[in-house]
Design an enzyme around this catalytic site. Structure first.
Site, PDB file in Angstrom:
ATOM      1  N   PRO A   1       0.837  -1.206   0.000  1.00  0.00           N
ATOM      2  CA  PRO A   1       0.000   0.000   0.000  1.00  0.00           C
ATOM      3  C   PRO A   1       0.870   1.253   0.000  1.00  0.00           C
ATOM      4  CG  PRO A   1      -0.734  -1.570   1.670  1.00  0.00           C
ATOM      5  CD  PRO A   1       0.577  -2.075   1.159  1.00  0.00           C
ATOM      6  N   GLU A   2       0.431   2.266  -0.742  1.00  0.00           N
ATOM      7  CA  GLU A   2       1.174   3.511  -0.811  1.00  0.00           C
ATOM      8  C   GLU A   2       0.548   4.545   0.115  1.00  0.00           C
ATOM      9  OE1 GLU A   2       2.109   4.606  -4.873  1.00  0.00           O
ATOM     10  OE2 GLU A   2       2.338   2.497  -5.442  1.00  0.00           O
TER      11      GLU A   2
ATOM     12  N   LYS B   1       4.153   5.739   4.355  1.00  0.00           N
ATOM     13  CA  LYS B   1       3.505   4.430   4.428  1.00  0.00           C
ATOM     14  C   LYS B   1       3.449   3.898   5.858  1.00  0.00           C
ATOM     15  CE  LYS B   1       5.404   3.601  -0.142  1.00  0.00           C
ATOM     16  NZ  LYS B   1       6.261   2.748  -0.997  1.00  0.00           N
TER      17      LYS B   1
ATOM     18  N   GLN C   1       3.925  -2.994   5.217  1.00  0.00           N
ATOM     19  CA  GLN C   1       4.821  -3.631   4.253  1.00  0.00           C
ATOM     20  C   GLN C   1       3.980  -4.357   3.197  1.00  0.00           C
ATOM     21  OE1 GLN C   1       8.026  -5.644   6.324  1.00  0.00           O
ATOM     22  NE2 GLN C   1       8.747  -3.713   7.162  1.00  0.00           N
TER      23      GLN C   1
ATOM     24  N   ARG D   1      14.451   8.560   9.278  1.00  0.00           N
ATOM     25  CA  ARG D   1      15.022   8.871   7.965  1.00  0.00           C
ATOM     26  C   ARG D   1      13.976   9.354   6.963  1.00  0.00           C
ATOM     27  NH1 ARG D   1      17.131   3.653   8.418  1.00  0.00           N
ATOM     28  NH2 ARG D   1      16.062   3.092   6.478  1.00  0.00           N
TER      29      ARG D   1
ATOM     30  N   ASN E   1       5.007   2.652  -6.235  1.00  0.00           N
ATOM     31  CA  ASN E   1       5.208   2.217  -7.605  1.00  0.00           C
ATOM     32  C   ASN E   1       4.161   2.758  -8.579  1.00  0.00           C
ATOM     33  OD1 ASN E   1       7.212   0.854  -8.965  1.00  0.00           O
ATOM     34  ND2 ASN E   1       6.004  -1.001  -9.183  1.00  0.00           N
TER      35      ASN E   1
ATOM     36  N   ARG F   1      12.023  -2.650  -9.795  1.00  0.00           N
ATOM     37  CA  ARG F   1      10.564  -2.562  -9.716  1.00  0.00           C
ATOM     38  C   ARG F   1      10.012  -2.258 -11.097  1.00  0.00           C
ATOM     39  NH1 ARG F   1       8.756  -1.124  -4.615  1.00  0.00           N
ATOM     40  NH2 ARG F   1       6.684  -1.649  -5.415  1.00  0.00           N
TER      41      ARG F   1
END
Length: 280
Positions: free
Chosen positions: A2-3, A53, A70, A125, A169, A262
């Protein structure tokens, strides 16, 4: 995976049933977290929000419950005491008198003390969230032009969560196509008009996907294809997962390429490959 738009929708749904509600129980699959479950249930969840995410539940004592779906994680919301019919492994359950919020199959769950997120190996990060109020087109133009990012190929940069948290993606392919930009091009090589268009598309397509549940194509195009009887999967995007289909703009065949391990989809005519001096 999932984005950002999907995780933000999940955060909205969870917030609607958990925020400021008394908790009747908290349960963790992992023993090191279960030790804090009883105490956590004495508190209330102040906010539920997404950051890229990641999903963050902030409690009234300053602690934050972090989770990342994830590839396989999934949240369910059910009436209190009910469970879905699934073969997935339950990892986290939070119950109120009326509802149960259930996280299955996720492996990334952590309970963070106040301020501890800054030292977390993933959260610490992350770049700015794509939906943050400050993530405006003007901000994105400056970030794309910065010394840190201007020489990066955009096909890789848009997947870098340190650049911008929440893109993934399908958004990468759609943003580049709608901007007329090849994935090999660098922000530093774009003219001002193209850079401005790219910055607008990043924000606009992420928001459209959030509002529609994952659609990035224009509404009229989506409606027409649905009216023609096509499945939703074939109606959501202009290029993503449309390999060999005609481009909606020029009619050329959409191509699928591997980029950064990807899949990426593009139109070879609308997104011409840059010359050697213009690519990374």
């Amino acid at each position: 995976m999932p984005e950002g738009p999907e995780i933000r929708r999940v955060a909205d749904r969870l917030g609607g049933v958990l925020t400021e509600q008394p908790l009747t129980s908290v349960w963790f699959r992992f023993p090191h977290l279960q030790a804090s479950a009883e105490d956590l249930a004495r508190h209330r969840i102040r906010t539920v929000r997404s950051w890229g995410k990641a999903l963050l539940m902030e409690f009234d004592d300053g602690r934050t419950l972090y989770s990342h779906n994830q590839l396989y994680g999934r949240w369910f919301i059910r009436r209190a005491g009910n469970r879905p019919q699934t073969d997935r492994d339950l990892r986290l359950a939070i119950e109120t008198p009326k509802h149960a919020a259930l996280l299955y199959s996720a492996s990334e769950i952590a309970l963070l003390a106040p301020g501890e997120w800054q030292a977390h190996p993933f959260l610490g990060r992350l770049g700015p969230d794509v939906f943050a109020p400050g993530t405006t087109p003007a901000f994105l133009r400056r970030r794309l032009r910065s010394d840190r990012f201007r020489k990066r190929a955009l096909g890789g940069l848009l997947m870098d969560q340190q650049f911008l948290a929440g893109l993934g993606n399908y958004l990468r392919s759609e943003i580049l196509f709608n901007s007329g930009v090849h994935p090999d091009q660098r922000a530093g090589d774009l003219d001002d008009a193209t850079l401005a268009l790219l910055a607008r598309q990043i924000r606009a397509l992420a928001r459209r996907a959030y509002l529609t549940g994952g659609e990035t194509a224009p509404k009229a195009w989506v409606r027409a294809r649905k009216a023609a009887g096509l499945p939703r999967r074939a109606c959501r995007h202009l290029v993503f997962e449309r390999e060999e289909a005609p481009c909606a703009t020029c009619g050329a065949r959409i191509r699928r390429v591997e980029y950064g391990s990807r899949r990426l989809y593009l139109c070879p005519d609308c997104q011409p490959k840059p010359t050697a001096g213009e690519s990374a």
